[in-house]
Structures are given as C-alpha cells and as structure tokens.
Design a protein around this motif. Structure first.
Motif, short mmCIF file in Angstrom:
data_model
loop_
_atom_site.label_atom_id
_atom_site.label_comp_id
_atom_site.label_asym_id
_atom_site.label_seq_id
_atom_site.Cartn_x
_atom_site.Cartn_y
_atom_site.Cartn_z
N GLY A 1 0.83 -1.21 0.00
CA GLY A 1 0.00 0.00 0.00
C GLY A 1 0.86 1.26 0.00
O GLY A 1 0.54 2.24 -0.66
N GLY A 2 1.96 1.20 0.74
CA GLY A 2 2.88 2.33 0.77
C GLY A 2 3.43 2.62 -0.61
O GLY A 2 3.52 3.78 -1.04
N LEU B 1 3.59 5.93 -5.76
CA LEU B 1 3.36 6.04 -7.20
C LEU B 1 2.21 6.99 -7.51
O LEU B 1 2.27 7.76 -8.46
CB LEU B 1 3.08 4.66 -7.80
N ALA B 2 1.19 6.95 -6.67
CA ALA B 2 0.04 7.82 -6.91
C ALA B 2 0.42 9.29 -6.78
O ALA B 2 -0.11 10.15 -7.47
CB ALA B 2 -1.08 7.48 -5.94
N ALA B 3 1.37 9.57 -5.89
CA ALA B 3 1.77 10.96 -5.68
C ALA B 3 2.56 11.50 -6.86
O ALA B 3 2.60 12.71 -7.10
CB ALA B 3 2.60 11.08 -4.40
N GLY B 4 3.18 10.62 -7.62
CA GLY B 4 3.91 11.04 -8.81
C GLY B 4 4.99 12.06 -8.49
O GLY B 4 5.73 11.91 -7.52
N GLU B 5 5.05 13.11 -9.31
CA GLU B 5 6.07 14.14 -9.14
C GLU B 5 5.95 14.84 -7.78
O GLU B 5 6.90 15.43 -7.30
CB GLU B 5 5.94 15.20 -10.24
N ARG B 6 4.76 14.77 -7.22
CA ARG B 6 4.53 15.52 -5.99
C ARG B 6 4.98 14.74 -4.76
O ARG B 6 4.85 15.22 -3.64
CB ARG B 6 3.06 15.88 -5.84
N TYR B 7 5.50 13.53 -4.97
CA TYR B 7 5.87 12.74 -3.80
C TYR B 7 6.91 13.47 -2.96
O TYR B 7 7.91 13.96 -3.47
CB TYR B 7 6.41 11.36 -4.22
N PRO C 1 -2.93 1.95 -11.24
CA PRO C 1 -3.39 1.99 -9.84
C PRO C 1 -3.96 0.65 -9.37
O PRO C 1 -3.74 0.26 -8.23
CB PRO C 1 -4.48 3.06 -9.87
N GLY C 2 -4.62 -0.07 -10.24
CA GLY C 2 -5.20 -1.33 -9.80
C GLY C 2 -4.39 -2.55 -10.16
O GLY C 2 -4.89 -3.67 -10.10
N ALA C 3 -3.12 -2.33 -10.53
CA ALA C 3 -2.30 -3.44 -11.00
C ALA C 3 -2.24 -4.57 -9.96
O ALA C 3 -2.17 -4.32 -8.76
CB ALA C 3 -0.90 -2.96 -11.31
N ASP C 4 -2.27 -5.78 -10.46
CA ASP C 4 -2.19 -6.94 -9.58
C ASP C 4 -0.72 -7.24 -9.26
O ASP C 4 0.05 -7.60 -10.14
CB ASP C 4 -2.84 -8.16 -10.27
N TRP C 5 -0.37 -7.04 -8.02
CA TRP C 5 1.02 -7.27 -7.59
C TRP C 5 1.14 -8.59 -6.82
O TRP C 5 2.17 -8.84 -6.18
CB TRP C 5 1.52 -6.12 -6.72
N GLY C 6 0.09 -9.37 -6.82
CA GLY C 6 0.14 -10.65 -6.15
C GLY C 6 0.13 -10.52 -4.64
O GLY C 6 -0.08 -9.43 -4.10
N ARG D 1 7.73 -5.65 -8.93
CA ARG D 1 9.14 -5.21 -8.93
C ARG D 1 9.39 -4.10 -9.94
O ARG D 1 10.23 -3.23 -9.72
CB ARG D 1 10.05 -6.41 -9.18
N ILE D 2 8.67 -4.15 -11.04
CA ILE D 2 8.76 -3.05 -12.00
C ILE D 2 8.29 -1.76 -11.33
O ILE D 2 8.95 -0.72 -11.41
CB ILE D 2 7.90 -3.35 -13.24
N ALA D 3 7.15 -1.86 -10.66
CA ALA D 3 6.59 -0.67 -10.01
C ALA D 3 7.54 -0.15 -8.94
O ALA D 3 7.77 1.06 -8.81
CB ALA D 3 5.23 -1.01 -9.39
N LEU D 4 8.12 -1.06 -8.18
CA LEU D 4 9.05 -0.67 -7.12
C LEU D 4 10.29 0.01 -7.71
O LEU D 4 10.76 1.03 -7.21
CB LEU D 4 9.43 -1.90 -6.30
N SER D 5 10.79 -0.54 -8.81
CA SER D 5 11.96 0.04 -9.46
C SER D 5 11.65 1.44 -9.98
O SER D 5 12.47 2.36 -9.84
CB SER D 5 12.42 -0.84 -10.62
N GLU D 6 10.48 1.58 -10.58
CA GLU D 6 10.12 2.88 -11.13
C GLU D 6 9.93 3.91 -10.01
O GLU D 6 10.34 5.07 -10.15
CB GLU D 6 8.84 2.75 -11.97
#
Length: 556
Positions: free
Chosen positions: A111-112, A117-123, A459-464, A530-535
């Motif tokens: 969730g974190g 990722l949702a915050a994007g540039e504003r993170y 946003p709704g990607a399945d990350w298992g 892992r892709i999402a985490l890397s990005e």
RNA sequence: GCCCCCGUAGCUCAGCUGGAUAGAGCGACGGCCUUCUAAGCCGUGGGUCGCAGGUUCGAGUCCUGCCGGGGGCGCCA
C-alpha cells in the motif's frame, strides 16, 4: 491541533504512509491516557531488523504524565494501535525501556508503494504546515572579479535550499544582491583605469590578471574616467558571473542592484531612514546618523550616514530589508560566509527596528571551503589575484560532482576540497553512485515495452500476494522516508540531508537489484510489483537529485 | 579580551534537536563479471565519540569548565 510529532513538520498524510502511521500512534497514545493533546510521538526506524519495521517511544513519553511505568502503558498503546490498524500491524513487541516495536504486514508495504506512485512528481512535497513566501538571497559576491571556487558552496547551498523549500510547499524567490556603488567599486574602476594606462594599480587595488582583460575589453578604456570604467567593468563581470551560475544550474529571479536603493525620491534608503526614525530608533552624534541597534541585541550602535553625508553599506542593507518586506516576503533567508557572523546581530536588529520579527530573518553561516592542492592550500584572495575560479573548478570536476561535493557536508563545517583528488578520482565521487543507480533502472525498464510498464504501474495493478523479500521491504521503507527527509532538510535549512538520503536510497535499490530479479521474474504479478518498485525508486532518486541540482542521467 | 563554528574509525564526514549493541564513503586486506550496466557486489580489520564534571530511567546528542583547530570583532566590505 498537532497530532503528530516533533519530527519536523508532518508531510501531507495522504501522500505519506509514515505520517499516517505517526498519526495513528499519536491517537493510540492519546486514547491510552484519556483526555488531552496527543503527545508528539516519534516513529522511527530501529537500528536492528529484529526490532521491527518501526519503533515508537510513545509509551515512554506518556509515562511522566500518566504516572505509570512505560512498559505497562506500552501494552495499552499497542492494543489501541492494533485495533486502529487491523491487519496492517502484523505484530508488536514491547522492548527495552518501553519501546513499542511495530512489525508491519506486506500489505501495508505494498500500500505504501501505491501511495508513492500515486503521488507522482509531488511525492515528498507539500509538507509545510504553513506555506510562506520566502526569499533566499545568496552568493551576492560583489562584481569586482570572477566567482571564486568557494562561491560554489554558497551557490549550491542557496539554490538547493530554495528547491527544497519549494518542494516542501513554500513560495520561493532567489535573489543575488550586488553592490554597484561605494568604495570597493571605485577602487575597481581605478584599478582598471591604471591598467588601461599601463600603470600599476593603486594601493589596495585589484591586481588580478582579469583586470588587464577588462581594460582591454572595454573600448577606449584609456580615455574613460574611473567611474565610467567601474560601471562598464561591473556590467561585464556581472554578465560573466551570471554565466557561471547558469552553467552551475543556479537561476535567479533577480540580480538586485544596490544602486536602485539609492535612486528615486524618496529612495528606499531615505524611506528606510524614515521608518526607523519614526520608531525612535535613530539619533545624531558627531555629525553622523546612527541606528540604535543595541536596543535589539547588537553590541554597539551602527552608523547609517557618515558625518560627510555619505551613507554606509549598512544603510543599503537596511533599505533592502525594507524593500523585500514591502514586496510581501514573509521569511528572508540570507546565507552568508561564516566570516560575516558579526553581521547577524546588526542585521536582525535592523530588521527589528523596521518593525519586523527577527525570527523572520535568518542568516545561516556557511563555513569555508579550503582548496587544497596535494598538501598545499590554494589561496583565494580576489585582490591579490591568486585564486581558483568557480569556472576553473567546474572545468576540472564537472557541475554534478562539484554541486554534490559542496552539498555533501553540513554548511556549518569547513571542508577541504583537494583539487588533485577531485581531478584524479572524480569518477569515484559518490555522486556517480547515485546517478548510476538511476541509469541502471532506466536501462533495466527500457527492456520492457511501454505497455508492460504502464500495466505494472496502473493503480489497480495486480502485484500478487507472495511474501515480500527483505530487500523489497527495505527499499519500500527507504522510499517512504523521503517526505520526512524533505521536511527535515527544509526546516533545518540542511540540504546535506538530501545528499545523505540519495546515497542511502541508491544503496537500498542496489541491494534490491542484487537480490531480486526484476525483468522476467515469475509469476507475472511479482514482475509487475518489482517493475513498479523500481520505477518508484527511479522517480524518487530523480527527485532527490533535482532538489540538489544534480542531473539524473538515463545512461552512463 | 568578547563572539561564532568545529573536535566521532588511518582520512573525509553522517548521526534524524535525549533512546536500544555509534554508522557511511574513501583508504587497507580477501573474494565476485557465460545471468536485468563491475562507475557495481560480498566479506575482514578498524572507536575510552577531545578531556573533566553535571542534568536523568537513558547523553555522541543538553548544561558548565578546560584543551585543541578554524573564523570574526573599524564612521572598510
């Protein structure tokens, strides 16, 4: 009501899982002792992995207030928290003098990552609880020669601090104030005139080689008087200074001329005199006009207008303070060299005499940079002319490495910059470690098609729901630390904390990269995660580097 | 004399305004490239946090005094 903590300001809870967690701990603590303000609890990373993902001192803080032992209170706080957090809090322990160690679920970590990722540039942005209009005036070296290497520290500090304050949520102006009136300027004009006429420069004048250059570059210099030459020389030097700073990645909203403070009727200087006189803070003595700065904590009063009628530089400083305040600036930050520390009391006194709150004028003192050549100290006197210019330093070391190096150390420490080392070992500078991590992620994710990347980041990607690897959890926690780091850097006026953070984050990513296959990982949900985490790591590294004014290259 | 900053590993420095067994980089030593970038990774060694007191459940962190280094004290900037 401040429900959170003394850990700087609390960044927007919606963009910061950690702020949310602190909030929940605070509420649990408040519930434990019944009525009253929730305490300013700390939630921090413990040193050892077996002490949980986070630990809080909440119970220890409550103990004096409740009159009960911390470990006993900890039990109640923890069960309150467990109720609030549900499955996110996997388990907890009460340890040592009364710490509550929190073990958070994989779901909380995932969730974190979604929040990041949702915050994007504003993170990491928008943490300022009360955004202010801030003006940062920095470098402000008089245009009597090129910028020296030491100015690189001031420039990097002021610029990076500005970027951090903006990211934190403040509105920031950057200004360079320069003297184009007064004694030093006259001396410059006379020095140029002397060189133009083939004479020696006057006593105490500017001897640098660049003075000859100026004489050559100014057309008909031999036939112009010193005042005219000073004006032309300042214009040329200022343009060069601006060029160097632009090259260095430092862009100002304005280069502010002292002369404009004396212009007009009434001038800002005259208006400032009126304001302090109306407050009863001035007096005449020995034919001079004095500001009673001792009323505001200075150790002696200061002259505004000399007995011969000329106003002092201090008078111009006073006028500039007024001018900035009248433009709506709420906080003035004025980093200066530590050798100017004697100015702090009088400047704050001047600000107070103008009716300002001295806390709204801050003057961080920046310690020196000593250039070392092997074991010898390189001197940096502008008047003698034996200095290393910032441009020369940038030629040798490069913009990114110079900025990184200048920002790496706390501003209140002197640093030695060994030119020999900088030249020889610049590829081993830590800045490349951080940039390398960024380039590596770009390269890695570049192996994927854009649609694969987008699917993993959706946003709704399945990350298992496989158990997370330790390195994955650590990297997420490193990412979640960013908003607090920005807040800390902003509020303590400490860009060096972002440097340290960028290194730590790059290190965490590298550990993850070592332990976890990303592209091609199976099942596909794990690859997506892992892709999402890397990005997310890539973006956060890029943002941190941007706050430092250092580039985030796609390849190295 | 007064004021500011600093003293943490061989070197350069972090240490999140009082928390648990003090960390990183570089240097030293020993390993790792048919596998998403070796500007990388793993391991080893390295400390009376300048000294002495004090504050408290707890001090590298706060207070006092010393010692040592850097800098500043003008009707110059």
């Amino acid at each position: 009501m401040n429900v959170t903590s003394s850990q700087a300001q609390t960044p927007n809870a919606e963009h910061s899982p950690l702020a949310l967690l602190r909030d929940l701990v605070g509420r649990s603590a408040a519930a434990t002792v019944g009525e009253g303000e929730p305490p300013a609890v700390r939630v921090e990373r413990p040193k050892r992995a077996d002490q949980g993902d986070y630990a809080t001192n909440a119970a220890m803080l409550l103990a004096p207030r409740a009159g009960r032992p911390p470990r006993e209170l900890a039990g109640t706080v923890a069960s309150e928290l467990a109720e609030l957090m549900g499955g996110d809090l996997e388990r907890h322990e009460i340890a040592g003098p009364g710490f509550i160690n929190l073990f958070l679920s994989d779901g909380w970590h995932r969730g974190g990552l979604r929040t990041v990722l949702a915050a994007g540039e504003r993170y990491g942005s928008g943490g300022a609880s009360s955004p202010r209009r801030v003006l940062v005036e920095f470098v402000s070296a008089n245009p009597t020669g090129p910028l020296v290497a030491a100015s690189g520290r001031h420039a990097a500090y002021g610029d990076s601090l500005s970027r951090i304050l903006e990211h934190h949520g403040h509105t920031v102006w950057r200004e360079y104030y320069f003297n184009d009136a007064g004694g030093q300027i006259r001396l410059l004009g006379e020095s140029v005139r002397a060189r133009a006429c083939g004479e020696e420069v006057p006593e105490g004048g500017y001897q640098g080689e660049y003075v000859r250059d100026l004489a050559e570059r100014i057309e008909g210099s031999a036939s112009l008087d010193a005042d005219e030459l000073a004006g032309r020389a300042i214009a040329l030097l200022l343009r060069e200074i601006e060029g160097t700073l632009e090259r260095y990645g430092v862009h100002y909203d304005a280069y502010f001329s002292e002369r404009t403070l004396h212009a007009g009727s009434p001038s800002y200087v005259e208006r400032a005199f009126e304001v302090v006189a109306a407050g009863g803070h001035t007096y005449e003595s020995d034919g001079a006009l004095w500001l009673r700065t001792t009323s505001f904590g200075d150790d002696k009063d200061r002259v505004l207008r000399r007995s011969d009628g000329r106003v002092t530089y201090f008078a111009a400083d006073l006028a500039y303070l007024l001018q900035k305040r009248e433009r709506g600036v709420e906080l003035q930050l004025l980093p200066v060299g530590s050798d100017h520390h004697g100015y702090v009391a009088r400047m704050k006194a001047a600000f107070a005499a103008l009716g300002g709150d001295p806390d709204d004028l801050e003057m961080p003192l920046i310690q020196f940079v000593h250039l070392v050549e092997g074991s010898e100290r390189a001197a940096m006197s502008k008047r003698r002319g034996d200095f290393v210019t910032l441009d020369e330093l940038l030629d040798e070391v490069g913009v990114d490495a110079t900025r990184f190096f200048m920002l790496q150390r706390s501003h209140d420490r002197t640093v030695d910059l060994d030119l020999e080392l900088a030249r020889r070992e610049s590829p081993e500078n830590p800045v490349y470690y951080v940039q390398y991590a960024h380039a590596r992620i770009v390269s890695m994710l570049g192996r994927l098609g854009p649609e694969r990347l987008a699917a993993a980041l959706a946003p709704g990607a399945d990350w298992g729901s496989d158990p997370l690897d330790a390195a994955e959890r650590e990297l997420i926690k490193a990412l979640l630390a960013f908003p607090d780091e920005v807040a800390e850097a902003a509020e303590r006026r400490a860009p060096h904390r972002i440097v340290a953070y960028s290194l730590a984050l790059a290190q965490q990513f590298t550990a993850f990269y070592r332990d976890c296959r990303v592209v091609g990982a199976t099942p596909a949900e794990v690859e997506s995660f892992r892709i999402a985490l890397s990005e997310a790591a890539r973006r956060t590294i890029a943002t941190a580097l941007r706050l430092l004014g250092v580039g985030a290259p796609d390849s190295m």
